[in-house]
Design a protein around this motif. Structure first.
Motif, short mmCIF file in Angstrom:
data_model
loop_
_atom_site.label_atom_id
_atom_site.label_comp_id
_atom_site.label_asym_id
_atom_site.label_seq_id
_atom_site.Cartn_x
_atom_site.Cartn_y
_atom_site.Cartn_z
N THR A 62 -5.91 -25.49 -15.38
CA THR A 62 -5.39 -25.36 -14.03
C THR A 62 -6.17 -24.35 -13.19
O THR A 62 -5.93 -24.23 -11.99
N ASP A 63 -7.08 -23.60 -13.81
CA ASP A 63 -7.97 -22.67 -13.11
C ASP A 63 -7.22 -21.62 -12.30
O ASP A 63 -7.72 -21.13 -11.28
N TYR A 64 -6.03 -21.26 -12.73
CA TYR A 64 -5.30 -20.23 -12.01
C TYR A 64 -5.40 -18.87 -12.69
O TYR A 64 -5.15 -17.82 -12.07
N LEU A 65 -5.79 -18.85 -13.97
CA LEU A 65 -5.77 -17.61 -14.74
C LEU A 65 -6.86 -16.64 -14.30
O LEU A 65 -6.65 -15.43 -14.27
N GLY A 66 -8.03 -17.19 -13.96
CA GLY A 66 -9.14 -16.32 -13.57
C GLY A 66 -8.78 -15.32 -12.49
O GLY A 66 -9.03 -14.11 -12.63
N PRO A 67 -8.19 -15.78 -11.35
CA PRO A 67 -7.82 -14.83 -10.30
C PRO A 67 -6.82 -13.77 -10.77
O PRO A 67 -6.88 -12.62 -10.32
N LEU A 68 -5.90 -14.13 -11.66
CA LEU A 68 -4.96 -13.14 -12.17
C LEU A 68 -5.68 -12.05 -12.95
O LEU A 68 -5.37 -10.86 -12.81
N LEU A 69 -6.64 -12.45 -13.75
CA LEU A 69 -7.40 -11.47 -14.54
C LEU A 69 -8.35 -10.68 -13.65
O LEU A 69 -8.63 -9.50 -13.92
N ASP A 70 -8.87 -11.30 -12.59
CA ASP A 70 -9.71 -10.56 -11.64
C ASP A 70 -8.92 -9.43 -11.01
O ASP A 70 -9.44 -8.31 -10.82
N ASP A 71 -7.66 -9.71 -10.66
CA ASP A 71 -6.81 -8.67 -10.09
C ASP A 71 -6.61 -7.52 -11.07
O ASP A 71 -6.66 -6.34 -10.70
N TRP A 72 -6.38 -7.87 -12.33
CA TRP A 72 -6.23 -6.84 -13.36
C TRP A 72 -7.51 -6.02 -13.48
O TRP A 72 -7.48 -4.78 -13.49
N ASN A 73 -8.64 -6.69 -13.57
CA ASN A 73 -9.92 -5.99 -13.77
C ASN A 73 -10.26 -5.08 -12.60
O ASN A 73 -10.84 -4.00 -12.79
N THR A 74 -9.90 -5.49 -11.40
CA THR A 74 -10.15 -4.64 -10.23
C THR A 74 -9.38 -3.34 -10.32
O THR A 74 -9.89 -2.27 -9.97
N GLY A 75 -8.16 -3.42 -10.81
CA GLY A 75 -7.32 -2.23 -10.90
C GLY A 75 -7.50 -1.44 -12.18
O GLY A 75 -6.99 -0.33 -12.29
N HIS A 76 -8.23 -2.01 -13.16
CA HIS A 76 -8.40 -1.35 -14.46
C HIS A 76 -9.87 -1.46 -14.90
O HIS A 76 -10.19 -2.13 -15.88
N PRO A 77 -10.77 -0.78 -14.19
CA PRO A 77 -12.20 -0.92 -14.49
C PRO A 77 -12.60 -0.48 -15.89
O PRO A 77 -13.61 -0.96 -16.42
N ALA A 78 -11.82 0.42 -16.50
CA ALA A 78 -12.14 0.87 -17.86
C ALA A 78 -11.46 0.02 -18.92
O ALA A 78 -11.67 0.24 -20.12
N GLU A 79 -10.63 -0.94 -18.50
CA GLU A 79 -9.88 -1.78 -19.44
C GLU A 79 -10.04 -3.26 -19.08
O GLU A 79 -9.08 -4.02 -19.14
N LYS A 80 -11.24 -3.63 -18.71
CA LYS A 80 -11.46 -5.00 -18.27
C LYS A 80 -11.21 -6.00 -19.39
O LYS A 80 -11.49 -5.72 -20.56
N VAL A 81 -10.70 -7.15 -19.00
CA VAL A 81 -10.41 -8.20 -19.98
C VAL A 81 -11.40 -9.34 -19.79
O VAL A 81 -11.68 -9.76 -18.66
N THR A 82 -11.94 -9.83 -20.88
CA THR A 82 -12.84 -10.98 -20.89
C THR A 82 -12.09 -12.18 -21.43
O THR A 82 -11.45 -12.10 -22.48
N LEU A 83 -12.15 -13.28 -20.71
CA LEU A 83 -11.44 -14.50 -21.11
C LEU A 83 -12.32 -15.35 -22.01
O LEU A 83 -13.47 -15.64 -21.68
N VAL A 84 -11.77 -15.74 -23.15
CA VAL A 84 -12.44 -16.67 -24.06
C VAL A 84 -11.60 -17.95 -24.10
O VAL A 84 -10.44 -17.92 -24.50
N GLU A 85 -12.18 -19.06 -23.67
CA GLU A 85 -11.47 -20.33 -23.65
C GLU A 85 -11.91 -21.19 -24.84
O GLU A 85 -13.11 -21.44 -25.01
N LEU A 86 -10.96 -21.62 -25.62
CA LEU A 86 -11.20 -22.51 -26.75
C LEU A 86 -10.96 -23.95 -26.31
O LEU A 86 -10.64 -24.20 -25.15
#
Length: 423
Positions: A48-72
């Protein structure tokens, strides 16, 4: 089970979907004492391609705790296999896992995911049944992220023409499917009856609706040899014998059954909430002619199986405290609202199902809420992969009229006892 891109906008997750969380105990090994730092979140393909923007928001607010998405892969079976391969290796590649609700017991019993602190999450704000999918042995091992429950779709235009409402009991469903559908050249009823996870879901709903069960006590006690279980399987067998379930349905998964209903070939369909939007889309042959109600049972409201996904943290997570914060973020009210509005996936937060604006855009929400509240998880077992294969094999014989319900519960009881002893 396989979730295709066409099923995507909402059902990709009925069986698999993304991420994990934790507020777990100090016994897990971590890369630093603080338990904070970058993370990897593993999920099935985000169709559905909706998860990326949610994680971008997280990464913007948590530069030292960035999350990388791995899709299986999109397939739940392939996703599960790849997750297990990594977890068994003892590697720390994955921090947060998105797991199908049916995998929680297996992953917890194997020690692959860490127990969580209940107090860390607002579980009282979730729909009550979804929390049970995240527990094993009386402990919380995951946090509910997306839920799902089966609905009964019907041709509202045809029932109006007949001057009747949608069925509320099995007897009404059988009668309408048997007597009305042939008048319009339709099959009566379809579910997901190909031997795969969907068949286990349909069989479990029938057995639970009749008041029966397959297993209790997290898989330690086999309970399938009972009158209610025989009645549930008998409902499905009667449909095949009497013809209101067509033989074509024996080859249906989610998408095949949806397409048959959407093409105007079926009067009643059991499927997940994602079907509502697709069946009423402009290119659908039944657009504007579709209704949805909770699944019926023998005497009234039936029992759906809970679908969806839970967020869990790998026992080898490098940064468990960051993972806990990520899960709290992904299950927050604001993000859960986006899960529905941008991902078209059923959220776990109860208040969203009463929001007038959301109901206006997603009119099936009150019906879905009713179904979720009456729903139950699939049988819990640390060997669920073996349990579901046994259920599929036995129920396939029932649906093909090669075995009676009485024979089926005896055989299934024997096979499940053997699996339980291994646990």
């Amino acid at each position: 089970m396989r979730w295709t891109r066409a099923a995507g906008r909402a059902l990709l997750v009925i069986a698999v979907i993304l991420l994990g969380y934790t507020g777990f105990s100090a016994q897990q090994g971590t890369a630093n004492r603080e338990g904070r730092g970058p993370m990897t979140l593993v999920t099935a393909g985000d169709l559905t391609d909706y998860l990326g923007p949610l994680l971008d928001d997280w990464n913007t607010g948590h530069p030292a705790e960035k999350v990388t998405l791995v899709e299986l892969p999109d397939s739940a079976d392939e996703t599960r296999a790849q997750m297990i391969s990594e977890l068994r290796s003892g590697g720390g590649r994955f921090d947060v896992l998105n797991i199908d609700v049916a995998w929680t017991s297996e992953f917890a019993a194997a020690g692959w995911i860490a127990p969580l602190e209940r107090e860390r999450f607002p579980l009282d704000d979730f729909l009550p049944p979804v929390v049970d999918t995240a527990t094993f042995g009386g402990r919380l091992y995951a946090v509910p992220y997306v839920t799902n429950a089966g609905l009964l779709y019907y041709r509202a235009d045809i029932l109006r023409r007949e001057g009747i409402g949608p069925p509320r009991t099995w007897e009404e469903l059988a009668r309408q499917a048997r007597d009305i559908a042939p008048k319009y050249g339709l099959d009566g009823y379809a579910g997901q009856f190909l031997p795969y996870e969907g068949l286990s879901v349909n069989a479990t709903e029938a057995v639970h609706s009749a008041g029966g069960s397959f297993l209790r006590d997290d898989g330690a006690r086999v309970t399938v040899d009972s009158a209610p279980a025989r009645a549930g399987l008998g409902f499905l067998a009667d449909g095949m014998r009497e013809g209101w379930i067509s033989k074509d349905a024996l080859g249906y998964k989610e998408e095949e059954s949806r397409q048959a209903f959407q093409d105007g070939k079926v009067l009643f369909l059991r499927n997940w909430p994602y079907v509502y939007a697709l069946a009423n889309a402009k290119d659908s042959k039944v657009s504007g002619k579709v209704g949805a109600v909770p699944l019926p049972g023998p005497d009234g409201l039936g029992t759906s199986v809970l679908g969806g996904s839970n967020l869990a943290v790998s026992a080898q997570s490098r940064h468990p405290q960051s993972a806990a914060d990520l899960i709290a973020y992904l299950t927050s009210e604001r993000v859960q609202r986006q899960v529905l509005t941008k991902g078209a996936l059923p959220p776990v937060r109860a208040e969203l199902y009463k929001d007038p604006a959301l109901i206006r855009d997603h009119p099936y929400l009150p019906t879905l809420r009713q179904s979720v509240l009456a729903a139950e998880p699939r049988p819990k077992s640390p060997r669920y992969d073996q349990v579901t294969l046994a259920v599929q094999a036995v129920v396939q014989d029932v649906m093909a009229l090669r075995a009676s319900p009485e024979q089926a519960v005896v055989r299934l009881s024997r096979e499940l006892e053997s699996i339980a002893r291994k646990g």
